[in-house]
Design an enzyme around this catalytic site. Structure first.
Site, PDB file in Angstrom:
ATOM      1  N   HIS A   1       0.844  -1.189   0.000  1.00  0.00           N
ATOM      2  CA  HIS A   1       0.000   0.000   0.000  1.00  0.00           C
ATOM      3  C   HIS A   1       0.882   1.243   0.000  1.00  0.00           C
ATOM      4  O   HIS A   1       1.984   1.235   0.547  1.00  0.00           O
ATOM      5  CB  HIS A   1      -0.906   0.003   1.231  1.00  0.00           C
ATOM      6  CG  HIS A   1      -1.987   1.035   1.190  1.00  0.00           C
ATOM      7  ND1 HIS A   1      -3.003   1.004   0.268  1.00  0.00           N
ATOM      8  CD2 HIS A   1      -2.206   2.123   1.963  1.00  0.00           C
ATOM      9  CE1 HIS A   1      -3.806   2.040   0.481  1.00  0.00           C
ATOM     10  NE2 HIS A   1      -3.343   2.730   1.490  1.00  0.00           N
TER      11      HIS A   1
ATOM     12  N   ASP B   1      11.353 -22.192   3.312  1.00  0.00           N
ATOM     13  CA  ASP B   1      10.590 -21.100   2.710  1.00  0.00           C
ATOM     14  C   ASP B   1       9.360 -20.804   3.563  1.00  0.00           C
ATOM     15  O   ASP B   1       8.230 -21.169   3.226  1.00  0.00           O
ATOM     16  CB  ASP B   1      10.185 -21.516   1.291  1.00  0.00           C
ATOM     17  CG  ASP B   1       9.602 -20.368   0.492  1.00  0.00           C
ATOM     18  OD1 ASP B   1       9.741 -19.208   0.922  1.00  0.00           O
ATOM     19  OD2 ASP B   1       9.018 -20.626  -0.577  1.00  0.00           O
TER      20      ASP B   1
ATOM     21  N   SER C   1       1.556 -17.519  -3.770  1.00  0.00           N
ATOM     22  CA  SER C   1       2.571 -17.907  -2.782  1.00  0.00           C
ATOM     23  C   SER C   1       2.174 -17.476  -1.375  1.00  0.00           C
ATOM     24  O   SER C   1       1.725 -16.351  -1.159  1.00  0.00           O
ATOM     25  CB  SER C   1       3.923 -17.276  -3.134  1.00  0.00           C
ATOM     26  OG  SER C   1       4.444 -17.833  -4.310  1.00  0.00           O
TER      27      SER C   1
END
Length: 266
Positions: free
Chosen positions: A60, A107, A204
């Site tokens: 944002h 990850d 993701s």
């Protein structure tokens, strides 16, 4: 690929205590009476409240200059400023100290919010798998996200999509004509050998959600990590296994605030 973040609400203490205790059980979907869905890529639009632990992480800006992340809870159609959405900012992030981007090892990361979340019909915490759970016995699996509908698309989806997928054994994913050993024991594979339904760019961090056939709640067993293309033959989605990282997750949650409800046991 940048390190992914858990973009679903999975452990309420990490995100601060809820202001409502009426909806505090993980995996609760108050607006779903009997969900079967369509039998992401190839997915169909989800109805509001189908997956109430989904969170949209957005970049944002203020006057096009100062950028920050904001998290939108309870959303289904991102362009619609629904009254049921909650917007939060991030107080702290916990990146895995052994993240290796070249191979997408470890990850995973966690985010702590600045303010408490109010649990309601549209925002709920998800369940994590128990350490002893046998994931192969979970047959009813879905993935969801606002990612691109296919690999040729430039823009992500405006409406949350969900699609059913099947578990694929890691040893099968690692066959020479598949991923040729690139999938680790900290991963899960899900999709279809022939392709079609899959996650894609922009998904993701979203959940791989499964349950036993007779169970009444879903468990987030994986986090969308990587894959070759979207919906390609013998190239299913590869997910970070939440079960593999349970110890790491709980090490980042203080002992005196660990949840006591189902599927949160170490």
């Amino acid at each position: 690929m940048k390190q992914l973040y858990l973009i679903f609400l999975f452990v309420r203490v990490l995100f601060s205590a809820s202001e409502s205790s009426d909806h505090a059980v993980c995996g609760n979907r108050p607006l779903v009476v009997d969900f079967r869905g369509s039998r992401v890529v190839g997915g169909k639009n989800s109805e509001p409240g189908n997956w109430p632990w989904m969170v949209s992480i957005q970049e944002h800006s203020e006057d096009g200059e100062y950028y920050w992340w904001r998290l939108v809870f309870g959303a289904n159609q991102l362009s619609n400023k629904e009254i049921n959405t909650q917007i939060q900012t991030i107080q702290e992030k916990f990146e895995h100290e052994k993240y290796y981007p070249e191979l997408e090892q470890n990850d995973i990361a966690l985010l702590r919010l600045n303010q408490p979340i109010v649990f309601d019909e549209y925002t709920q915490p998800a369940c994590l798998p128990a350490e002893q759970a046998v994931l192969s016995k979970m047959a009813d699996c879905y993935v969801a996200g606002w990612g691109a509908p296919d690999e040729t698309s430039i823009k992500p989806s405006d409406i949350l999509h969900g699609v059913p997928v099947n578990f694929i054994p890691v040893e099968g994913c690692n066959k020479p004509n598949w991923y040729n050993g690139a999938v680790g024991n900290y991963n899960l594979c899900a999709g279809y050998e022939q392709g079609t339904f899959d996650t894609c760019q922009g998904d993701s961090g979203g959940p791989l959600m499964c349950k036993r056939r007779k169970a009444n709640f879903y468990t987030v067993v994986g986090i969308t990590s990587w894959g070759s293309g979207c919906g390609q033959k013998q190239r299913p989605g590869v997910y970070t296994s939440t079960q593999y990282y349970l110890k790491w997750i709980f090490e980042h949650i203080s002992d005196n605030t660990k949840p006591k409800s189902k599927n949160y046991k170490k």
